[in-house]
Design a protein around this motif. Structure first.
Motif, PDB file in Angstrom:
ATOM      1  N   THR A 246       0.856  -1.193   0.000  1.00  0.00           N
ATOM      2  CA  THR A 246       0.000   0.000   0.000  1.00  0.00           C
ATOM      3  C   THR A 246       0.888   1.236   0.000  1.00  0.00           C
ATOM      4  O   THR A 246       1.715   1.421   0.902  1.00  0.00           O
ATOM      5  CB  THR A 246      -0.909   0.022   1.244  1.00  0.00           C
ATOM      6  N   LEU A 247       0.747   2.096  -1.032  1.00  0.00           N
ATOM      7  CA  LEU A 247       1.528   3.331  -1.126  1.00  0.00           C
ATOM      8  C   LEU A 247       0.603   4.535  -1.003  1.00  0.00           C
ATOM      9  O   LEU A 247      -0.406   4.621  -1.704  1.00  0.00           O
ATOM     10  CB  LEU A 247       2.251   3.414  -2.478  1.00  0.00           C
ATOM     11  N   ASN A 248       0.905   5.445  -0.095  1.00  0.00           N
ATOM     12  CA  ASN A 248       0.170   6.703   0.043  1.00  0.00           C
ATOM     13  C   ASN A 248       1.158   7.852  -0.124  1.00  0.00           C
ATOM     14  O   ASN A 248       2.171   7.911   0.593  1.00  0.00           O
ATOM     15  CB  ASN A 248      -0.500   6.807   1.420  1.00  0.00           C
ATOM     16  N   ALA A 249       0.884   8.738  -1.059  1.00  0.00           N
ATOM     17  CA  ALA A 249       1.761   9.898  -1.247  1.00  0.00           C
ATOM     18  C   ALA A 249       1.601  10.855  -0.075  1.00  0.00           C
ATOM     19  O   ALA A 249       0.487  11.097   0.406  1.00  0.00           O
ATOM     20  CB  ALA A 249       1.424  10.597  -2.558  1.00  0.00           C
ATOM     21  N   VAL A 250       2.729  11.390   0.409  1.00  0.00           N
ATOM     22  CA  VAL A 250       2.710  12.363   1.513  1.00  0.00           C
ATOM     23  C   VAL A 250       2.860  13.747   0.903  1.00  0.00           C
ATOM     24  O   VAL A 250       3.837  14.021   0.195  1.00  0.00           O
ATOM     25  CB  VAL A 250       3.862  12.080   2.509  1.00  0.00           C
ATOM     26  N   ASP A 251       1.880  14.633   1.166  1.00  0.00           N
ATOM     27  CA  ASP A 251       1.960  15.994   0.636  1.00  0.00           C
ATOM     28  C   ASP A 251       2.081  16.989   1.787  1.00  0.00           C
ATOM     29  O   ASP A 251       2.225  16.610   2.951  1.00  0.00           O
ATOM     30  CB  ASP A 251       0.742  16.314  -0.236  1.00  0.00           C
ATOM     31  N   ARG A 252       2.000  18.294   1.470  1.00  0.00           N
ATOM     32  CA  ARG A 252       2.155  19.345   2.485  1.00  0.00           C
ATOM     33  C   ARG A 252       1.114  19.235   3.604  1.00  0.00           C
ATOM     34  O   ARG A 252       1.446  19.351   4.783  1.00  0.00           O
ATOM     35  CB  ARG A 252       2.018  20.708   1.811  1.00  0.00           C
ATOM     36  N   SER A 253      -0.148  18.993   3.251  1.00  0.00           N
ATOM     37  CA  SER A 253      -1.213  18.936   4.268  1.00  0.00           C
ATOM     38  C   SER A 253      -0.977  17.758   5.207  1.00  0.00           C
ATOM     39  O   SER A 253      -1.190  17.856   6.423  1.00  0.00           O
ATOM     40  CB  SER A 253      -2.590  18.835   3.595  1.00  0.00           C
ATOM     41  N   SER A 254      -0.521  16.621   4.651  1.00  0.00           N
ATOM     42  CA  SER A 254      -0.228  15.449   5.495  1.00  0.00           C
ATOM     43  C   SER A 254       0.880  15.776   6.480  1.00  0.00           C
ATOM     44  O   SER A 254       0.828  15.403   7.660  1.00  0.00           O
ATOM     45  CB  SER A 254       0.202  14.257   4.623  1.00  0.00           C
ATOM     46  N   LEU A 255       1.906  16.503   5.991  1.00  0.00           N
ATOM     47  CA  LEU A 255       3.031  16.851   6.862  1.00  0.00           C
ATOM     48  C   LEU A 255       2.587  17.766   7.999  1.00  0.00           C
ATOM     49  O   LEU A 255       3.032  17.632   9.136  1.00  0.00           O
ATOM     50  CB  LEU A 255       4.136  17.547   6.060  1.00  0.00           C
ATOM     51  N   GLU A 256       1.695  18.727   7.679  1.00  0.00           N
ATOM     52  CA  GLU A 256       1.208  19.647   8.714  1.00  0.00           C
ATOM     53  C   GLU A 256       0.440  18.890   9.781  1.00  0.00           C
ATOM     54  O   GLU A 256       0.546  19.168  10.974  1.00  0.00           O
ATOM     55  CB  GLU A 256       0.327  20.727   8.076  1.00  0.00           C
ATOM     56  N   GLU A 257      -0.354  17.893   9.356  1.00  0.00           N
ATOM     57  CA  GLU A 257      -1.113  17.086  10.316  1.00  0.00           C
ATOM     58  C   GLU A 257      -0.164  16.290  11.206  1.00  0.00           C
ATOM     59  O   GLU A 257      -0.335  16.224  12.421  1.00  0.00           O
ATOM     60  CB  GLU A 257      -2.047  16.135   9.555  1.00  0.00           C
ATOM     61  N   LEU A 258       0.853  15.691  10.560  1.00  0.00           N
ATOM     62  CA  LEU A 258       1.850  14.944  11.337  1.00  0.00           C
ATOM     63  C   LEU A 258       2.596  15.870  12.275  1.00  0.00           C
ATOM     64  O   LEU A 258       2.930  15.518  13.402  1.00  0.00           O
ATOM     65  CB  LEU A 258       2.845  14.258  10.383  1.00  0.00           C
ATOM     66  N   GLY A 259       2.862  17.115  11.805  1.00  0.00           N
ATOM     67  CA  GLY A 259       3.579  18.080  12.634  1.00  0.00           C
ATOM     68  C   GLY A 259       2.790  18.463  13.861  1.00  0.00           C
ATOM     69  O   GLY A 259       3.339  18.606  14.954  1.00  0.00           O
ATOM     70  N   SER A 260       1.459  18.623  13.738  1.00  0.00           N
ATOM     71  CA  SER A 260       0.633  18.976  14.896  1.00  0.00           C
ATOM     72  C   SER A 260       0.616  17.836  15.901  1.00  0.00           C
ATOM     73  O   SER A 260       0.609  18.049  17.110  1.00  0.00           O
ATOM     74  CB  SER A 260      -0.787  19.334  14.443  1.00  0.00           C
TER      75      SER A 260
END
Length: 697
Positions: A246-260
């Motif tokens: 299973t591959l999911n692309a990580v974009d800017r919004s995903s990074l912000e969520e992970l950052g929070s």
């Protein structure tokens, strides 16, 4: 499993990892906040642990395992480095080196590691309660990604910078089939695919747990690559016994969520660890690539800040057993002898086709000779890299501050010279730190920087390599050296008055000579320096000393590039042939008997506006069918050792040739020291090789 066949590989790899551990621990001591260095140290310790466990060396594996536990806390910001941790880890490295040395000497590799293991466990326990509390109160992250795979600030920065640089980031989950028997092997094959196409930022479970099959059926990674998503999925799916990818692309919004999520986690930990100091993260300095080696998701190697994300080429070096190289050199030596013989025969037969073939063989064998000699050349770095740790420990034990500056570590020397030069350099550097560099209070009083400097340099010059050890310490005290030399009977009081500064400095190489007020277990200026000088002389080199009182001392060592094949001048004495190394010959010529004078029982001649001694080789070697007193004029070689020059009388010159140096063995040990070896000539005759250093001495 038969382990003996893997022992040499284990020893070589262990020495490499121990050297890496020592070098990086010294770097970390200077930059204790650099997480990237901790990552490198952790990987070396982890690899050494796995190798030791596989080979059955339990004490080695146990100690490296506990070191791993400490380093794991440090790299995850759960523990900050301090003097106690550094000292403990350095003692662990000493214990590891002792155990590996025991294995090399044929021992069992056991060591008394109980105390060190206990100290490491105490270091871990000192922070264990804090770590446990932090984990208990962290709230669930605001992402649908498993809590265990939430990225820390450093990993988030790596992903962010990679996206800015045009790379792609993925969250990949791989599931193996239920009937898979070798889960770790399949996981390794997946990581191999990933490594060839990009870089792993973080893995869950950790790479160590995956290697040990400590996972159910799936594992997950955060991953950076430039490869297309479908192509990557296809390549991973080709690994046998993989059920799904299973591959999911990580974009800017995903990074912000992970950052929070990470921010919430950090705040929870900070409330609990108010008294704990944490390591700062290495700053990201490159906009298109990670600024430091990646975290434990990478099972193989650190990645430089400017390295492309695509995988690097496979290593293009192989390990070769030293005995095989020696065997290759001996075989080539025989080939060189046959080449000279063929050249001689071709000149006698005078057939054009034979001459052309022999000339072509000579060109090919000359190229082959260069390659064979280069194979034996080793950078002096292999000797130099042990000294930073040694200087650190010496300075600490003497309560001094010393900075070791190494220049020219890439300079290459023949392996036979490298093997022998280590001990003399160890003694000279210990001597420089102990007796050259002054204590901190004394340096402050003299207006010097409190940190003393020892320079270790290596460089090529002609057919020689020079190694210099220079320090900015107190220098050699001429009056004290002369007083000690007279007292010990090295020179008479009358001779002492006429000695130059350089001659006085060389007195410290006399056997048992020491100006130290009290004997030190580290070194004594002169105690052992006679051994240093004799060792360097036996290698065909020599050592000189230059010193300025109050400013420091410089030891300069001159060594031949190789001891195996040398350019030589062949000469005749009656029916016998001898060889002189070309590097020691100043010039050749002839001299009339009437020009040789006798002064105080010694024969001398005028040579370029100076008087030099004359040595008769025929008398020294007791030549049976030649006497140089019979002729009115004779040939001579002018030879040099350092700044000393002498003339050697010979019968006639044969010419220059490249000769293979063969040791004489024990049978001809009593040769007054003037013969350093022998060679076989093209006509099958044996010619003895004369040591010009011994002649002048």
């Amino acid at each position: 499993m038969e382990m003996n066949q893997y022992m040499s590989i284990f020893i070589d790899e262990s020495n490499d990892h121990l050297q890496s551990l020592n070098e990086n621990m010294l770097r970390l001591e200077q930059q204790p906040e650099d997480i990237s260095i901790v990552q490198i140290i952790f990987r070396s310790a982890h690899t050494l642990k796995g190798m030791s466990a596989t080979m059955g060396f339990e004490d080695l594996a146990a100690l490296t395992h506990e070191m791993e536990n400490v380093l794991d806390l440090v790299r995850n910001d759960k523990l900050s480095m301090n003097g106690n941790i550094f000292d403990t880890l350095f003692k662990c490295l000493d214990a590891l080196e002792a155990m590996v040395q025991d294995i090399i000497n044929g021992g069992t590799g056991k060591g008394d590691v109980v105390e060190l293991v206990q100290r490491l466990k105490e270091i871990v326990k000192g922070d264990a309660a804090v770590v446990g509390s932090a984990k208990a109160t962290i709230s669930a992250p605001a992402s649908n990604v498993p809590a265990s795979l939430v990225l820390d600030q450093y990993q988030l920065s790596v992903l962010s910078q990679s996206l800015d640089g045009g790379h792609k980031a993925y969250y990949i989950e791989v599931k193996v089939r239920e009937d898979c028997l070798l889960k770790a092997a399949r996981a390794y094959m997946v990581f191999d695919v990933l490594e060839r196409n990009g870089e792993v930022v973080k893995a869950f479970p950790s790479v160590q747990e995956i290697e040990q099959e400590q996972f159910e059926r799936s594992f997950s990674v955060y991953y950076i690559s430039q490869t297309d998503e479908n192509l990557l999925r296809d390549q991973i799916s080709r690994v046998s016994e993989i059920e799904s990818v299973t591959l999911n692309a990580v974009d800017r919004s995903s990074l912000e969520e992970l950052g929070s999520a990470e921010s919430a986690k950090d705040q929870a930990e900070e409330r609990i660890k108010q008294t704990a100091s944490t390591l700062s993260v290495a700053p990201i300095t490159n906009a298109s690539a990670p600024a430091a080696p990646l975290t434990d998701g990478n099972p193989t190697r650190p990645v430089a800040a400017t390295a492309p994300v695509s995988g690097s080429a496979a290593p293009r070096t192989i390990r070769v057993d030293i005995e095989r190289l020696d065997s290759l050199m001996n075989l080539f030596s025989e080939l060189l002898i046959d080449r000279v013989r063929l050249e001689q025969l071709a000149s006698e037969v005078r057939r054009n086709d034979l001459t052309e073939t022999v000339e072509h063989m000579a060109r090919v064998s000359a190229d082959l000779q260069n390659i064979v000699l280069k194979l034996r050349m080793v950078p002096v770095e292999s000797v130099f890299n042990r000294f930073p740790r040694m200087v650190r420990d010496l300075a600490k034990s003497l309560d001094k501050k010393v900075d070791l500056v190494i220049v020219g570590a890439e300079t290459e020397l023949d392996r036979t010279v490298i093997d022998e030069i280590g001990d003399p350099l160890v003694h000279l550097i210990r001597n420089a730190v102990d007796h050259g560099i002054e204590p901190i209070t004394e340096r402050n009083q003299l207006g010097k920087p409190e940190v003393g400097t020892v320079h270790l340099r290596a460089f090529h010059s002609g057919n020689h390599v020079f190694i210099e050890i220079e320090e900015d310490g107190k220098g050699i005290n001429r009056p004290k050296v002369l007083e000690t030399a007279v007292k010990r009977g090295v020179v008479t009081a009358e001779e002492a008055k006429n000695l130059t500064d350089e001659e006085v400095n060389m007195l410290i190489f006399a056997a048992g000579f020491s100006t130290a007020d009290k004997v030190s277990d580290i070194s004594g200026r002169g105690v052992g320096l006679d051994v240093v000088k004799s060792k360097i002389t036996s290698l065909g080199g020599h050592v000189t000393v230059h010193s300025v009182l109050g400013s420091g001392t410089k030891f300069s060592i001159q060594l031949p590039l190789t001891l195996s094949i040398i350019a030589a001048m062949l000469i005749k004495l009656g029916s016998e042939k001898y060889a002189f190394p070309l590097s020691s010959i100043v010039e050749t010529g002839s001299v009339k008997r009437t020009d040789i004078r006798t002064l105080h029982g010694n024969r001398m001649i005028d040579y370029r506006q100076s008087i030099i001694p004359v040595v008769s080789l025929a008398k020294l070697v007791d030549s049976p069918d030649y006497s140089d007193d019979e002729e009115a004029e004779t040939e001579m070689l002018v030879i040099r050792k350092g700044d000393k020059v002498a003339a050697v009388l010979v019968d006639e010159f044969i010419g220059q040739s490249e000769i293979v140096l063969k040791p004489l063995g024990k049978y001809l040990a009593n040769n007054l020291g003037i013969v350093s070896g022998a060679t076989i000539l093209g006509d099958g005759q044996v010619a003895l090789i004369v040591d010009p250093n011994a002649l002048i001495k």
